[in-house]
Design a protein around this motif. Sequence first.
Motif, short mmCIF file in Angstrom:
data_model
loop_
_atom_site.label_atom_id
_atom_site.label_comp_id
_atom_site.label_asym_id
_atom_site.label_seq_id
_atom_site.Cartn_x
_atom_site.Cartn_y
_atom_site.Cartn_z
N ARG A 1 0.80 -1.22 0.14
CA ARG A 1 0.05 0.21 -0.05
C ARG A 1 0.85 1.28 -0.11
O ARG A 1 0.31 2.25 0.05
N HIS A 2 2.18 1.15 -0.35
CA HIS A 2 2.91 2.34 -0.39
C HIS A 2 2.36 3.17 -1.59
O HIS A 2 2.64 4.41 -1.64
N ARG B 1 -1.50 3.06 7.92
CA ARG B 1 -1.35 3.65 9.31
C ARG B 1 -0.29 3.05 9.74
O ARG B 1 0.62 3.67 10.78
N GLY B 2 0.00 1.70 9.78
CA GLY B 2 0.99 1.11 10.13
C GLY B 2 2.20 1.63 9.89
O GLY B 2 3.49 1.83 10.36
N LEU B 3 2.35 1.64 8.29
CA LEU B 3 3.63 2.67 7.82
C LEU B 3 3.73 3.82 8.35
O LEU B 3 4.93 4.29 8.59
N LEU B 4 2.70 4.74 8.67
CA LEU B 4 2.80 5.95 9.28
C LEU B 4 3.56 5.97 10.57
O LEU B 4 4.66 6.79 10.98
N THR B 5 3.24 5.12 11.43
CA THR B 5 3.51 5.13 12.94
C THR B 5 4.90 4.08 12.88
O THR B 5 6.03 4.66 13.61
N GLN B 6 4.97 3.00 12.26
CA GLN B 6 6.31 2.05 12.37
C GLN B 6 7.48 2.52 11.50
O GLN B 6 8.45 2.40 11.85
N ILE C 1 5.26 8.80 12.81
CA ILE C 1 4.22 9.77 12.96
C ILE C 1 3.01 9.23 13.79
O ILE C 1 2.23 8.32 13.43
N PRO C 2 2.88 9.75 15.14
CA PRO C 2 1.79 9.06 15.88
C PRO C 2 0.60 9.47 15.30
O PRO C 2 0.08 10.42 14.53
N TRP D 1 -0.93 -3.77 14.76
CA TRP D 1 -1.66 -2.72 14.31
C TRP D 1 -3.34 -2.25 14.38
O TRP D 1 -3.58 -1.36 14.74
N ALA D 2 -3.97 -3.44 13.94
CA ALA D 2 -5.39 -3.14 14.37
C ALA D 2 -5.68 -2.79 15.77
O ALA D 2 -6.62 -2.09 16.04
#
Length: 334
Positions: free
Chosen positions: A87-88, A123-128, A132-133, A307-308
């Motif tokens: 999903r990038h 959102r997992g990409l954002l945080t991990q 980015i929280p 992540w979920a």
Amino acid sequence: MMTHTAVDLTLAMAYYEHAAGLTSGRVPVEGARVRWLELPVEEIFHRFYEYREWELSEMSMGKYIAQVSQGDDSMVGLPVFPSRVFRHSAFYVRAGEITAPERLRGRRLGIPEWAQTAAVYMRGLLTQEWGIPLEEVRWFQAGVNQPGRREHVRLALPPGVELTPVPGRSLNDMLLAGDIDAVLSAHPPEAFKSGDPRVRRLFPDPPAVEEEYARRTGIVPIMHLVVVRRDVVDRHPWLVGNLMTAFEEARSRSVARLAAGPAGPGSRVPLLWTDEALARTRAAFGGEPWPYGVDANRTTLEAFARWADEQGVTHRRVEVDELFPASVRTRYRI
């Protein structure tokens, strides 16, 4: 020889080459007669999630794990994963404004549904990946290209996360108007599809980024699985193993078809360079392409479950082994 009276089953699933042996009937399910119902996946999810209209169904991983977390065991998951997509490539931004993923911090991001499986991975990409929280982003939920889409899963959002439904507008229109800075969606906004220069992907070469991510993390995102109605499994507990055997046989035959011949896949599908694509797919999985079973996919499944939980899609942390019956968790490793 069949040891059980044949059970009539309807399977609702989009077309997949790696399931075509089963859906066409060329690969039988021992003890069952399977009728394939081909529908758009959004319709399949809605009709099965809301009404359980058939015995077997393709299902969103996000919706499934959310249901399990709330104590609803009316679906039984099989570790058969028809849809897997990185999903990038699904971050769409206003051209010239966001040039690197770290610049998504503090922005206004639009999503079609919080519990959409693709959104969980993004959102997992954002945080991990980018640090980015979730609470440092303002979230907006709406239909991608048509207004009116709503959230179908009851959420348990983390403290500090701001999610605003916008039922009267589309994410596409909001992005063009400058009311949001990016769209995170499995389906692209219409402006991108039509070639509007105001909208582009965050990554100009998504496959290169995605291949590096797969090699480094071992994660190849799972979008959908196959589920069986609980009442069917209760009546025919032997069925889950026979279904796994048939799905695995169909997948194996598909891979063999694509790899057949001295020159590789050749023209078995109407795409060029498929031999190279098969080699790259093997590399992404570290061996056998598109594996089924829990053990071969545990890294991806563990990341998704974590992540979920962190994102409030689930109401508690769901362990991977809760998602699938014990009879198929260790039996199928490829």
